[in-house]
Design an enzyme around this catalytic site. Structure first.
Site, mmCIF file in Angstrom:
data_model
loop_
_atom_site.group_PDB
_atom_site.id
_atom_site.type_symbol
_atom_site.label_atom_id
_atom_site.label_comp_id
_atom_site.label_asym_id
_atom_site.label_seq_id
_atom_site.Cartn_x
_atom_site.Cartn_y
_atom_site.Cartn_z
ATOM 1 N N THR A 183 0.853 -1.185 0.000
ATOM 2 C CA THR A 183 0.000 0.000 0.000
ATOM 3 C C THR A 183 0.892 1.239 0.000
ATOM 4 O OG1 THR A 183 -1.804 -1.071 1.157
ATOM 5 C CG2 THR A 183 -1.589 1.287 1.511
ATOM 6 N N ARG B 127 -15.017 -6.221 0.123
ATOM 7 C CA ARG B 127 -14.330 -5.862 1.383
ATOM 8 C C ARG B 127 -13.689 -4.475 1.255
ATOM 9 N NH1 ARG B 127 -8.847 -4.331 2.802
ATOM 10 N NH2 ARG B 127 -8.449 -5.035 4.911
ATOM 11 N N VAL B 128 -13.970 -3.618 2.204
ATOM 12 C CA VAL B 128 -13.343 -2.296 2.220
ATOM 13 C C VAL B 128 -12.420 -2.238 3.434
ATOM 14 C CG1 VAL B 128 -13.757 0.187 2.457
ATOM 15 C CG2 VAL B 128 -15.304 -1.205 1.064
ATOM 16 N N GLY B 129 -11.213 -1.730 3.246
ATOM 17 C CA GLY B 129 -10.242 -1.662 4.346
ATOM 18 C C GLY B 129 -10.232 -0.298 5.019
ATOM 19 N N ASP B 130 -9.144 -0.029 5.711
ATOM 20 C CA ASP B 130 -9.018 1.215 6.482
ATOM 21 C C ASP B 130 -8.743 2.445 5.618
ATOM 22 O OD1 ASP B 130 -6.509 -0.250 6.031
ATOM 23 O OD2 ASP B 130 -5.595 1.537 6.896
ATOM 24 N N THR C 87 -0.787 1.766 7.063
ATOM 25 C CA THR C 87 -0.734 0.562 6.248
ATOM 26 C C THR C 87 -0.676 -0.643 7.171
ATOM 27 O OG1 THR C 87 0.682 -0.710 4.751
ATOM 28 C CG2 THR C 87 1.763 1.019 5.999
ATOM 29 N N GLY C 88 -1.185 -1.776 6.687
ATOM 30 C CA GLY C 88 -1.232 -2.969 7.529
ATOM 31 C C GLY C 88 -2.605 -3.600 7.386
ATOM 32 N N LEU C 89 -2.989 -4.422 8.356
ATOM 33 C CA LEU C 89 -4.289 -5.090 8.259
ATOM 34 C C LEU C 89 -5.403 -4.113 8.638
ATOM 35 C CD1 LEU C 89 -5.727 -7.707 7.598
ATOM 36 C CD2 LEU C 89 -5.537 -8.345 9.991
ATOM 37 N N GLY C 90 -6.175 -3.718 7.626
ATOM 38 C CA GLY C 90 -7.194 -2.679 7.816
ATOM 39 C C GLY C 90 -8.215 -3.011 8.889
HETATM 40 N N1 ASP Z 1 -4.324 -1.240 4.918
HETATM 41 C C1 ASP Z 1 -4.619 -1.929 3.684
HETATM 42 C C2 ASP Z 1 -5.964 -2.594 3.824
HETATM 43 O O1 ASP Z 1 -6.224 -3.258 4.819
HETATM 44 C C3 ASP Z 1 -3.597 -2.929 3.285
HETATM 45 C C4 ASP Z 1 -2.147 -2.505 3.385
HETATM 46 O O2 ASP Z 1 -1.832 -1.503 3.998
HETATM 47 O O3 ASP Z 1 -1.283 -3.203 2.816
HETATM 48 O O4 ASP Z 1 -6.739 -2.505 2.911
#
Ligand code: ASP
Length: 306
Positions: free
Chosen positions: A175, A203-206, A225-228
């Protein structure tokens, strides 16, 4: 005074790819800093920086975005303007080259904050965005491999997916995001992503959620960035900017925000932050996160992957 800081995603980056990732982040800073040097706005700078990374297939945004479980690409992006908390975002948008520019148009041309799915794509057409296939051969090959592994692991529901991301943090990185403060003291943040590998359609993330993956206030700007699924629940970027409002500088605010996430939820995350004094904050609980920045007065861009 100005500062521009970008990230290229948190996760696990193979050491032999460090240089390529850092180079991509530096190219993004180069594109944005020209705007800031000539007195341009933080908004223009973060958009320009993110567009460069959306065009770089090594990052999980725009061209090179990761594929959903069904094998499609659905992208999220958001841009935030600090002085009045203005915000524009798109979620689940398909087949355009620069989702970050569409997010900005949502902010500037509509009365909405977030457009999703077909509506976002219809708006892209209206705004003259041309069809662009963001799927690269490399991403499709990764998708085929991961999907096979996933199916063999008896996937049933999201807790399994979260376990999978813990075992394979390389699923996450890629990301992109940028935060800046310009010579007028205005802050802005921008984030763009393909989301996470093998996500379910819809699916919608952060990233497009105000205060989760992207936020800017008069006190600073942040992109994460990371697991939304974790960052949405703790509103990671808002948490960091609240720490700045309460007196912390950008680095301490970045650390404090990730620590909050670690203490309560414990999912993978990284964040970049700029405060209104032009300080940068970079922090992540993953093995790696690509970053690069320049501040007024620095001769060269600083960059790294750790
Ligand atoms: N934060 C993003 C999401 O969960 C993924 C990522 O940062 O790599 O959609």
């Amino acid at each position: 005074m100005y500062t521009l800081l970008v990230h290229g995603g948190a996760g696990k980056i193979q050491e032999n790819a460090f240089d390529e990732h850092a180079k991509g982040a530096k190219e993004a800073v180069n594109a944005g800093v020209e705007i800031l040097k000539s007195g341009g706005s933080a908004m223009d700078a973060v958009e320009a920086a993110v567009k460069v990374m959306e065009d770089n297939p090594i990052f999980n945004a725009g061209t090179g975005a990761v594929l959903t479980f069904e094998g499609e690409v659905e992208m999220d992006a958001a841009i935030a303007y600090g002085p009045n908390l203005d915000f524009g975002a798109v979620a689940g948008v398909k087949n355009i080259r620069h989702p970050i520019s569409l997010a900005r148009l949502v902010m500037e041309k509509t009365d909405h904050v977030l457009l999703a799915g077909k509506g976002a794509n219809d708006f892209a057409k209206l705004m003259g965005f041309e069809f662009h296939d963001p799927v690269t051969e490399q991403r499709r090959a990764q998708w085929e491999k991961y999907r096979k592994d996933f199916i063999n692991g008896n996937y049933r529901d999201w807790p399994k997916l979260r376990e999978l991301f813990k075992e394979h943090p390389e699923f996450l990185h890629g990301t992109v995001g940028a935060v800046a403060i310009d010579s007028h003291g205005e802050t802005a943040a921008a984030t763009s992503t393909g989301g996470v590998f093998l996500k379910l359609l819809g699916r919608v993330g952060d990233t497009p959620i105000p205060g989760a993956g992207t936020y800017a206030t008069p006190y600073g700007a942040a992109s994460s960035t990371g697991l939304g699924e974790g960052m949405m629940r703790i509103l990671l970027t808002k948490t960091a900017l609240d720490f700045i409002r309460d007196g912390l500088d950008a680095q301490h605010a970045a650390e404090a925000a990730i620590n909050c996430l670690d203490n309560i939820i414990g999912t993978d995350a990284g964040i970049i932050v700029v405060d209104r004094n032009g300080n940068v904050g970079i922090y992540h609980n993953t093995p790696n996160m690509t970053w690069a920045y320049i501040k007024d007065g620095m001769d060269e861009i600083e960059s790294g992957n750790t």
